[in-house]
Enzyme design. Sequence first.
Site, PDB file in Angstrom:
ATOM      1  N   GLY A  23       0.949  -0.965  -0.067  1.00  0.00           N
ATOM      2  CA  GLY A  23      -0.292  -0.133  -0.129  1.00  0.00           C
ATOM      3  C   GLY A  23       0.671   1.410  -0.016  1.00  0.00           C
ATOM      4  CG  ASN A  24       3.851   2.439   3.538  1.00  0.00           C
ATOM      5  OD1 ASN A  24       2.639   3.565   3.409  1.00  0.00           O
ATOM      6  ND2 ASN A  24       3.703   1.275   3.836  1.00  0.00           N
ATOM      7  CE  LYS A 146      -1.060  -6.393  11.601  1.00  0.00           C
ATOM      8  NZ  LYS A 146      -0.053  -6.067  10.610  1.00  0.00           N
ATOM      9  CE  LYS A 231       1.063  -5.797   1.062  1.00  0.00           C
ATOM     10  NZ  LYS A 231       2.198  -6.525   0.272  1.00  0.00           N
ATOM     11  CE  LYS A 293       6.694  -6.238   2.151  1.00  0.00           C
ATOM     12  NZ  LYS A 293       5.981  -6.091   2.682  1.00  0.00           N
TER      13      LYS A 293
END
Length: 335
Positions: A23-24, A146, A231, A293
């Site tokens: 998203g960044n 979060k 995500k 990741k």
Amino acid sequence: MGKSTTETAATSNHKKVVIAIGGNSLISINKPVSNQRKENHFDFTAIEETTKNIARIVLDGYRVVITHGNGPQVGDILIRSYLTRNYLPEITLDMANAITQSEIGYVLQHSLKNQLAKLKQDVTIATVVTQVLVDKNDKAFSSYTKPVGPFYTKKEAFELQKKHGWIMKEDAGRGYRRLVSSPKPIKIIEIEAILHMIEAGIVVIACGGGGIPVYQTNNGKLAPCAAVIDKDLTSALLAKLIDADIFLISTGVKYAYLYYNTPNQKILNNITLSQAKTYLKQGHFEVGSMKPKIEAAINFLSSTNKPDKQVIITDPKNIARALHNKKIGTHISIA
């Protein structure tokens, strides 16, 4: 006329690739806030570079599914909701996720369609607003990790906590923010639709922001919950469910590293699943950065015994090149 998706795929490799975009990487983080707002907070130059590379992957005949982050964009929606709280109803977290899935999906569809047109490819691209099932008894619901939304004063935070039952926490001296849980994804509700679209040769954009988290009630209905799913973990689940050949993670760096940002920094180019597990256990990867990741890569590769499956981690400008050049990006394989 250009070739259709089906005609392109019919003469190519038919391999499936899930491309996870951060998203960044979609926002104008290096521009003044005033300029960001004029551009809807999107960095269209970066988006164009990303979709230009994805178009090349489509042209090569891959069946492409795109996922993306939405943290900064959800934050914007919640700030707008806060600023208009005296005039309009509050936008809940699940609705903010749905709004940004559509918004980002549109931006990616529009840009990718134009890039493919330049290559004389007439390709259908579609966004699926995606729900993801979580376990209502997930241990994550007993912890709140979060941060979401805007910063509040101590007084505002106390009032919101009292009114809504939100968990509020002071954040690095900048004010108080709402904390939500981050449960693990179990099932992608719209997976059948996604599979049919892939089979039809459609480029699919799905599972934005990790998907909208929902749980199953005692009477079998789906209900939303105020949570955020990582995500990358949802992208790994999607890659598993569609039997993807390649799980490609686009991030801010060309490679994953050992001893990142130290004098001993070492590029990870081609590594095995076993090595990835060892490096993760040794604590080489930062929480909120490379760690999820690598965890997602391990989840995907551990779910299959097919030796040709692989994960690639690299930056947006190298995602197409990394598919054909093992010297570019971090390539993780089963053995």
